[in-house]
Design an enzyme around this catalytic site. Sequence first.
Site, short mmCIF file in Angstrom:
data_model
loop_
_atom_site.label_atom_id
_atom_site.label_comp_id
_atom_site.label_asym_id
_atom_site.label_seq_id
_atom_site.Cartn_x
_atom_site.Cartn_y
_atom_site.Cartn_z
N SER A 14 10.72 1.05 -2.99
CA SER A 14 9.69 0.84 -4.01
C SER A 14 10.31 1.06 -5.38
CB SER A 14 8.54 1.82 -3.80
OG SER A 14 8.99 3.16 -3.99
N LYS A 15 9.48 0.98 -6.42
CA LYS A 15 9.99 1.09 -7.79
C LYS A 15 10.67 2.43 -8.06
CE LYS A 15 6.76 -2.19 -9.87
NZ LYS A 15 5.64 -2.39 -10.81
#
Length: 481
Positions: free
Chosen positions: A254-255
């Site tokens: 994810s980010k």
Amino acid sequence: MVKKIRVRIAPSPTGSPHVGTAYTALFNYIFAKKHKGEFILRIEDTDRERSTLEANRAILQGLDWLGIDWDEGPNIDGPYGPYYQTERLKIHQDYAQQLLKEGKAYYCFCTPEELEKKRKEAAERKEAPRYDGRCRKLSEAEIKKLEQSGKPKVVRFLLPPIGKTIVHDIIRGDVVFQNELLDDFVILKSDGFPTYNFACVVDDHTMEISHVIRGDDHLSNTPRQILLYQAFGWKAPKFAHLPMILGKDKARMSKRHGATSVIAYKDIGYLPEAVLNYIARLGWGYGDQEIFSRQELIDKFSLKGVGKNPAVFDTDKLNWLNGKYIREILPERLIDLCEPLLLEAYGKIDFKYLKKVVLICHDRLVLIPDIVTLSKYFFTDDFEYDPEAVEKHFKTDYAKKILASLKEKLAKLDPFTKDKIEPIFKDLAKDLGVKLGVVIHPCRLALTGTLQSPPMYDVVEVLGKQKVNQRLVKAIDSLPR
């Protein structure tokens, strides 16, 4: 007759294309190329609330940057279009009607509130939430009455209540799902648009997709899709589910693990061939080989070489690989990539000088934007000396004598070229009876402010006689008298 290999990726334009999209696209692309098949791009844009034109452009730009070109899809017409799912709406609706007529699907008038209540009740009983099939037995009269009342309806697939569905997966082997754990899933929503499971089956069949190669997060969808193929009497494609990409902490990427968008990697300064090479090695291997050209990936790729376990995305390894690729690219391409960054950072620069700077920094770059910080001292005199290096190399018995001697000898040098510069340093070290590094280190510090730079003689030559003289004078003046 062997069916022609046709594979596809079908991203949704609801955000920037994820690394996972590129990962799946690459495996489909090289599989198609290896088998002289066709690679199709289909945009699954039926999520009308979240789909955007910007996200659609980002998908096309991301794949284009990586050099993953499609044989059919947006901007490249083919015999199996349209390639935007929303433009295939009538096809989906017609096939849904076929299932309704054959008694393999039915209208459901349950409201979202009713379904939510059922889900909560199932959760309280610690059961998996599944539709209870209450609308299965509605009579034609009841359906007509409900339709006349204007109550929204969906179309549900009538799932076989017993038995099992086996997914024959090329990577994972046979995966068995019990039908009783599934439910009568929706195939057409109340707005008339298809759900994912239904649309992808209809589209894959009508586009004659031979292999569905996708992430293993779709594995749980596959039994529903196989049951749809069986209901239509169609032969299902072969399935291969790729391992998931995880961050270093083994959580789904994810980010918080860094960039996840393909375009972001371009902006950060990675080369597309390095990114392609890296993501290919995430889930697949060929012995101990780490670096592959595009053609080597095509020639050596096999789905049998794809692992089952999740792949860990390691930015450090990607950086190492990118640095290797940067050192291999043509100087002209590197200059083209670096020039706009340097002009933005330092203003107008003589191109010949800029070119020299880029070329001597070539071997030190890990990411393309590194050129700005690594070359700062070539474009500005506004830099500080590294304090630790000052203690070690300016505050010595030799420092002032070395810098003064270099200043005098270099000022007289003509032509001011590397082959003439090098003997001056070596002769001075010999005259002083010291190692060459004792001469080079204080000069490097004086000219660059740091002990990390390209080879000293290159730095001296590129800076030029005037700038070298000015910086040596400044360094000498800063030393204790």
